[in-house]
Design an enzyme around this catalytic site. Sequence first.
Site, mmCIF file in Angstrom:
data_model
loop_
_atom_site.group_PDB
_atom_site.id
_atom_site.type_symbol
_atom_site.label_atom_id
_atom_site.label_comp_id
_atom_site.label_asym_id
_atom_site.label_seq_id
_atom_site.Cartn_x
_atom_site.Cartn_y
_atom_site.Cartn_z
ATOM 1 N N LEU A 142 0.855 -1.186 0.000
ATOM 2 C CA LEU A 142 0.000 0.000 0.000
ATOM 3 C C LEU A 142 0.889 1.234 0.000
ATOM 4 O O LEU A 142 1.606 1.489 0.967
ATOM 5 C CB LEU A 142 -0.925 0.021 1.213
ATOM 6 C CG LEU A 142 -1.919 1.186 1.182
ATOM 7 C CD1 LEU A 142 -3.346 0.698 1.426
ATOM 8 C CD2 LEU A 142 -1.565 2.224 2.243
ATOM 9 N N HIS A 148 7.145 2.856 11.865
ATOM 10 C CA HIS A 148 7.728 4.045 11.254
ATOM 11 C C HIS A 148 6.683 5.154 11.257
ATOM 12 O O HIS A 148 5.487 4.909 11.111
ATOM 13 C CB HIS A 148 8.138 3.711 9.820
ATOM 14 C CG HIS A 148 9.024 4.712 9.168
ATOM 15 N ND1 HIS A 148 8.545 5.910 8.668
ATOM 16 C CD2 HIS A 148 10.353 4.704 8.916
ATOM 17 C CE1 HIS A 148 9.543 6.583 8.129
ATOM 18 N NE2 HIS A 148 10.655 5.882 8.273
#
Length: 338
Positions: free
Chosen positions: A126, A230
């Site tokens: 994605l 992240h």
Amino acid sequence: MLVIRPITEADYPALMRCAEESGHGFTSLPVNEEMLRNRIAHSVESFGKEVTEPGTEGYLMVAEDTETGEVAGTTAIEAAIGLDNPFYTYHLSTVVHASRRLGVHNVVKVLTFGNNYTGNSELCTLFLRPEWRQGFNGRLLSKCRFLMMAEHRHRFSETVLAEMRGVSDDEGNSPFWHWLKEHFFSIDFTHADYLTGIGAKGFIADLMPKLPIYVSLLSPEAQAVIGQVHEKTRPALRLLEKEGFCCRGYVDIFDAGPTVECDVRNIESVRHSITCTVEIGEPNSGKDFIISNGSFDGFRAVVGKVKVDEQNNIAQVTTEMAAALQVKNGDHVRLIEQ
């Protein structure tokens, strides 16, 4: 308007652009022409394949701007991971060391190397290019996959997972990998991640420690990032958590990013999606829906205003949406409200 559709051979330049823009740690989009072309070819074959159960199929899609033809991003599903290439994870669990005689009771965390997700479906790849990160575009890329799963259940596993990118800096340095490298490897994180992305995973089985690793023996920096994502991955994680995904202790073997999972029957967008018959009109008073057609090899999904008549099971869509979805009056669609 963005429309999600299966990738084609002609989309290679756009896929390479996405790979270059995605940055370090995005394992499923390596900057490698042979790998990307092979992945496109595999997806084209998978979409045209008749199956009765999930196998090694990989369904890679792109988001195309219907006005300009430009590709804004990618999204994908692997039908069953680990069948042709090993899918490794660490599992974070608890071990107790105790001695009643000595009055000692220590609870410690360990990381155990394994392949426990073999055969499950994976949400992956994605990526939305920065200029399109607005409105419902991110949700469209994520949720269209759930409409596909709801409509074509036999193609996917009972359990669905997603690997979240772990913590690394702008140069791709991972605190977790730094500790592994120091003790077991002699290559940088970006190189190891790249080798995994192109399918060269033999070094993992050769060099990765097979016995459980005591977390307390890791550096403080490595311990701190276990199960953390992240900063650029946080929006994607929030979307999945709202869908019912959670981490059950499995983390990535390179950057220790969390793997989240959910039973496909419990995914919110699967449970609450509805099927309707198309009626083409101008539903200005409608609500925002993500909507997909009933085709598989010709899968299309968009987001926009839809007026739903639940009593008569009718979804009124605009002419533009109908064209993007490649549907006509009386066709079947599946949709979920935003």
